[in-house]
Design a protein around this motif. Structure first.
Motif, PDB file in Angstrom:
ATOM      1  N   ALA A 195      43.348  34.291  46.351  1.00  0.00           N
ATOM      2  CA  ALA A 195      42.570  35.529  46.285  1.00  0.00           C
ATOM      3  C   ALA A 195      42.090  35.937  47.674  1.00  0.00           C
ATOM      4  CB  ALA A 195      41.390  35.344  45.342  1.00  0.00           C
ATOM      5  N   THR A 240      43.194  39.479  49.586  1.00  0.00           N
ATOM      6  CA  THR A 240      42.199  40.459  50.031  1.00  0.00           C
ATOM      7  C   THR A 240      42.166  40.581  51.552  1.00  0.00           C
ATOM      8  OG1 THR A 240      40.506  38.708  49.878  1.00  0.00           O
ATOM      9  CG2 THR A 240      40.742  40.187  47.997  1.00  0.00           C
ATOM     10  N   TYR A 282      35.350  41.517  50.850  1.00  0.00           N
ATOM     11  CA  TYR A 282      36.726  41.448  50.352  1.00  0.00           C
ATOM     12  C   TYR A 282      36.782  41.809  48.874  1.00  0.00           C
ATOM     13  CZ  TYR A 282      38.165  38.995  54.641  1.00  0.00           C
ATOM     14  OH  TYR A 282      38.442  38.657  55.943  1.00  0.00           O
ATOM     15  N   MET A 283      35.862  41.279  48.088  1.00  0.00           N
ATOM     16  CA  MET A 283      35.881  41.530  46.647  1.00  0.00           C
ATOM     17  C   MET A 283      35.538  42.991  46.340  1.00  0.00           C
ATOM     18  SD  MET A 283      33.678  39.798  43.557  1.00  0.00           S
ATOM     19  CE  MET A 283      32.318  40.933  43.828  1.00  0.00           C
ATOM     20  N   CYS A 290      39.986  44.147  46.716  1.00  0.00           N
ATOM     21  CA  CYS A 290      40.488  43.330  45.613  1.00  0.00           C
ATOM     22  C   CYS A 290      41.226  44.241  44.625  1.00  0.00           C
ATOM     23  CB  CYS A 290      39.334  42.614  44.932  1.00  0.00           C
ATOM     24  SG  CYS A 290      39.875  41.373  43.759  1.00  0.00           S
ATOM     25  N   ASP A 323      41.914  37.788  40.992  1.00  0.00           N
ATOM     26  CA  ASP A 323      41.273  37.598  42.295  1.00  0.00           C
ATOM     27  C   ASP A 323      39.785  37.947  42.221  1.00  0.00           C
ATOM     28  OD1 ASP A 323      43.738  36.894  43.201  1.00  0.00           O
ATOM     29  OD2 ASP A 323      44.091  38.741  44.357  1.00  0.00           O
ATOM     30  N   ARG A 324      39.479  39.048  41.549  1.00  0.00           N
ATOM     31  CA  ARG A 324      38.078  39.469  41.437  1.00  0.00           C
ATOM     32  C   ARG A 324      37.253  38.419  40.703  1.00  0.00           C
ATOM     33  NH1 ARG A 324      35.577  44.147  42.178  1.00  0.00           N
ATOM     34  NH2 ARG A 324      37.604  45.176  42.480  1.00  0.00           N
ATOM     35  N   LEU A 365      36.670  35.238  43.007  1.00  0.00           N
ATOM     36  CA  LEU A 365      35.767  35.553  44.112  1.00  0.00           C
ATOM     37  C   LEU A 365      34.343  35.756  43.595  1.00  0.00           C
ATOM     38  CD1 LEU A 365      37.933  38.035  46.237  1.00  0.00           C
ATOM     39  CD2 LEU A 365      37.540  35.595  46.643  1.00  0.00           C
TER      40      LEU A 365
END
Length: 243
Positions: free
Chosen positions: A28, A32, A52-53, A57, A62-63, A66
């Protein structure tokens, strides 16, 4: 203290779940960072992961991972606030707490910290990843957890009177001073006051004894009179003779 231990156990359980998904977390971060065109510098702060999130994202997986990392960091911040409600006045525990607060600061540079044995989070990374990109960010949570457990261990060894509930403004256990001991001993040796009823009873007993003594004396005088009712002479105590 029980509340702090319970919060620590819950955070450790959440971290165990996160630790099982470390490769997902690294992927992740890679995704990002590529989206942010920021692949050269290391991931060195909590605020960087947050950025990044929030802005780079593109998928739910990934979200989710994170966000899990950020939630654990937030739980640790809340735990540190609970530690501050118990003020021990001890240099060791105060120093540990200050290190935790510094590490959890969103702008703090994490690039140089490394979790050591028995933690293996750094060993799961490649040499390039560990040295240049993710060694610090994966080390943050286990290091802070170790500090919190060390804080709890030191605090439990302190006398209870050294712990003070700062939020409540009162000590958990009142400190006893040696100077107070003689005063308490003196108070304990003072005889208790006699109730009013008991004082009346004692006074009545004394009156009865006095009346009894008068009765005995009068009886003795009567025995010394002759048959005509006249005294033979002045009364004298028994065992003495007039000269």
């Amino acid at each position: 203290m029980n509340e702090i231990k319970e919060a620590l156990r819950n955070t450790e359980q959440n971290y165990k779940l996160f630790q099982q998904q470390q490769f997902t977390f690294i992927r992740a971060l890679q995704h990002t960072r590529e989206n942010a065109r920021d692949v050269l510098r290391p991931v060195a702060s909590i605020s960087q992961v947050q950025s990044y999130m929030d802005h780079h994202c593109n998928n739910s997986t990934d979200r989710c991972i994170l966000n899990m990392f950020l939630n654990i960091c937030n739980d640790l911040c809340n735990l540190c606030q609970k530690l501050e409600t118990l003020q021990s006045g001890n240099d060791i525990t105060n120093g540990i707490l200050e290190r935790c607060k510094l590490l959890l600061s969103h702008s703090n540079d994490l690039s140089t910290i490394r979790a050591k044995y028995p933690h293996d989070v750094v060993n799961r990374l490649s040499c390039d990843e560990a040295k240049n990109h993710y060694g610090g960010v994966v080390s943050l949570i286990p290091i802070v957890l170790d500090y919190v457990k060390e804080w709890v261990a030191h605090t439990e060894k302190l006398p209870r009177h050294m712990l003070c509930n700062v939020s409540g403004g009162s000590a958990l256990s009142e400190k006893r001073t040696p100077q107070g001991a003689p005063a308490r001993a003196a108070v304990s040796q003072t005889p208790p006051p006699v109730p009013l009823g008991a004082q009346t009873s004692v006074s009545n007993n004394n009156n009865v004894q006095a009346q009894g003594s008068k009765h005995v004396r009068k009886k003795y005088l009567n025995n010394t009179e002759n048959h005509s009712g006249k005294l033979k002479g002045p009364w004298k105590p028994p065992g003495r003779h007039a000269f």
